[in-house]
Write an enzyme that holds these catalytic residues in place. Structure first.
Site, short mmCIF file in Angstrom:
data_model
loop_
_atom_site.label_atom_id
_atom_site.label_comp_id
_atom_site.label_asym_id
_atom_site.label_seq_id
_atom_site.Cartn_x
_atom_site.Cartn_y
_atom_site.Cartn_z
CB VAL A 156 -0.96 0.00 1.21
CG1 VAL A 156 -1.81 1.26 1.21
CG2 VAL A 156 -1.86 -1.23 1.17
CG ASP A 157 3.63 2.59 3.17
OD1 ASP A 157 2.72 3.42 3.32
OD2 ASP A 157 4.25 2.09 4.12
#
Length: 425
Positions: A204-205
C-alpha cells in the site's frame, strides 16, 4: 516557474528541441559526446519532509527523474526507518531506509527550534515541490501547512500523504499493515478458509508513492501552463481501494464480497500455480482460448482444448477443479524450469516461482540491469523501472547519512535567495 536560486538546466540545444537530421524526424537524438543528457525534472527542487516509505519513495522517484531532493529529518534519530532492522548497512543504517532515500541530500532540522523552523520555511519558499506525511493540521504550528506555504510560494506543489484522508480519518495513524487489513486487501489474500494474509511487501505504501508521484507530475504540468502550484492529497486507504480494480468492480457489480483464492484468479483459468514434478510450482497465466490451445498442444493433450468443459475461458473457470487435475497429471512429468523451456516458445505465459535472488538474476540475464551500485561499502540500489529515451533517469547516489549535507544547506538557506544550491561534494 524556475527561480534564480534553483539549479538551472543546461541551455537548450537542437537535440533538446527535437531538431533532427533529414529523414529522422521524430527520433530522439542522443546527447552530444561528453555531454550529460538532460533529465526530465532537471532544475526542480523537492523538499522531502516525509518519513517511512510512501513519501520518501515518491521523492526518490522524482530524484531518479533528475530533481534535486533535500530530505529533512529530525536531529539525533532521523527517519524512523533508519532503525528498522536488521538487516543493517555497514554504517549501521537499516537497509529499509536505503530502499527509499537514494539520491537525496540530508538535512536535520528540529521544527520545535525557532531557527530550524525558520530554515524549514525558507526551504519551502524556495522549493518547487514539498512532500510531507504529518498528521493533518500538525504543520500549521510551524508555518508549513499548505495555506502558509502557498502564501509564501504560490508556485509550490505541496503534496500531503495521510493514512485515511484529512476529514473524519484525519486523526488515524497510517500504517501499511493496518490499511491492508481495514482496506480489504487481506480479505482476498491467502488460501480459501485460511488466515487472511498481508502482501509480502508494504504494497500500500508503494502504491501510494506512485499515486503521489503521478499527482505531483500532473500538478507540475499545470504549473507550467498557469504558474500556479496546488495541493496534492493522497491517502493510503484510497490508493489501496483504487488498486483493487477487478475485485472492487466485481463487488460493485454484484454486491458480493470476494474471498481469498490463493494463487487462483476469479475470472480466468488456468491463471494460477500448478504442481509439476515433486510438487514444484509453475505459474501459468493463460489469458485467452488461443493460449489454452497452445498449452494443451505443448502438453501433448490437444483434446483438452476440444473438451466442452475447457474450450472457452468461462467453461474453464466453472470446471476449474477438473481442469487443474487434468493439467497437473501431465505437468508431473517435468520440473517447472523444464516446462518453462517448452511452453515459452509456444507463447504460453509461464514461469517458475523464483526466489528474490533468482528474480534479480533473471532480470540481469534479460539485460534489464536491475541493480545499480552507489559506492563502496554502501548497499546497491534496485534500479528505477523507468526508461525514458530522451531524458534518461539519473544514476542513483547513496542515501544520505543523517544531516550529511546539513552545514552547506543551512548556510545556503540563511543566505540570499538568488544564490544557487551548493554543489554536492
Amino acid at each position: 516557474m524556475p527561480q534564480p536560486h534553483r539549479p538551472q538546466p543546461r541551455p537548450a540545444t537542437d537535440a533538446d528541441t527535437g531538431a533532427t537530421a533529414m529523414g529522422t524526424a521524430g527520433a530522439e537524438p542522443a546527447a552530444p559526446p561528453g555531454q550529460v543528457p538532460a533529465r526530465a525534472l532537471e532544475g526542480l527542487l523537492v523538499a522531502d519532509f516525509s518519513r517511512v516509505l510512501a513519501g520518501p519513495l515518491a521523492a526518490a522517484t522524482l530524484a531518479d527523474l533528475g530533481a534535486e531532493v533535500i530530505k529533512v529529518e529530525r536531529p539525533g534519530t532521523g527517519d524512523d526507518t533508519r532503525a528498522w532492522g536488521p538487516p543493517f548497512a555497514a554504517d549501521g543504517t537499516a537497509a529499509y531506509f536505503d530502499a527509499a532515500n537514494r539520491s537525496k541530500r540530508g538535512l536535520a532540522l528540529d521544527l520545535g527550534d525557532p531557527d530550524d523552523a525558520a530554515a524549514a520555511r525558507e526551504l519551502a519558499r524556495r522549493a518547487d515541490v514539498l512532500i510531507e506525511n504529518f498528521r493533518p493540521g500538525s504543520l500549521a504550528r510551524y508555518g508549513l501547512d499548505h495555506t502558509a506555504t502557498r502564501a509564501a510560494n504560490p508556485g509550490l506543489v505541496h503534496c500531503t500523504i495521510t493514512g485515511f484522508g484529512s476529514g473524519a480519518g484525519a486523526g488515524l495513524p497510517g500504517y501499511d499493515f493496518v490499511v491492508q487489513a481495514v482496506g480489504g486487501l487481506m480479505s482476498i489474500t491467502g488460501e480459501p478458509g485460511g488466515t487472511p494474509l498481508k502482501a509480502g511487501v508494504a504494497l500500500v505504501d508503494v502504491l501510494t508513492a506512485k499515486d503521489a508521484a503521478t499527482g505531483i507530475l500532473a500538478a507540475l504540468h499545470h504549473r507550467g501552463r498557469t504558474g500556479q502550484g496546488q495541493l496534492v492529497e493522497v491517502n493510503l486507504l484510497s490508493s489501496l481501494l483504487g488498486s483493487l480494480v477487478n475485485q472492487a468492480s466485481g463487488h460493485l457489480a454484484t454486491g458480493r464480497d470476494p474471498g481469498p483464492m490463493g494463487n487462483r484468479h476469479p475470472s480466468i483459468a488456468p491463471y494460477e500455480t500448478l504442481a509439476c514434478r515433486d510438487g514444484q510450482l509453475l505459474a501459468v497465466a493463460v489469458g485467452n482460448d488461443r493460449q489454452f490451445r497452445a498449452l494443451a498442444q505443448a502438453l501433448g493433450a490437444p483434446e483438452l482444448a476440444e473438451d466442452v468443459r475447457f474450450a472457452r475461458n468461462q467453461d474453464r473457470v466453472q470446471n476449474r477443479t477438473d481442469l487443474i487435475k487434468a493439467l497437473e497429471n501431465r505437468l508431473a512429468a517435468d520440473t517447472p524450469r523444464g516446462w518453462t523451456e517448452r511452453l515459452t516458445p509456444a507463447s504460453v505465459p509461464c514461469g517458475p516461482v523464483n526466489s528474490l535472488s533468482e528474480a534479480l538474476e533473471l532480470a540481469e540475464r534479460l539485460g534489464l540491469a536491475p541493480v545499480s551500485p552507489v559506492g563502496e561499502g554502501r548497499i546497491p540500489q534496485v534500479a528505477s523501472p523507468l526508461r525514458l529515451s530522451a531524458t534518461p533517469v539519473a544514476q542513483p547516489s547513496a542515501p544520505p547519512r543523517l544531516d550529511e549535507h546539513g552545514t552547506p544547506l543551512r548556510t545556503w538557506l540563511s543566505g540570499p535567495a538568488d544564490q544557487p544550491l551548493p554543489r554536492r561534494m
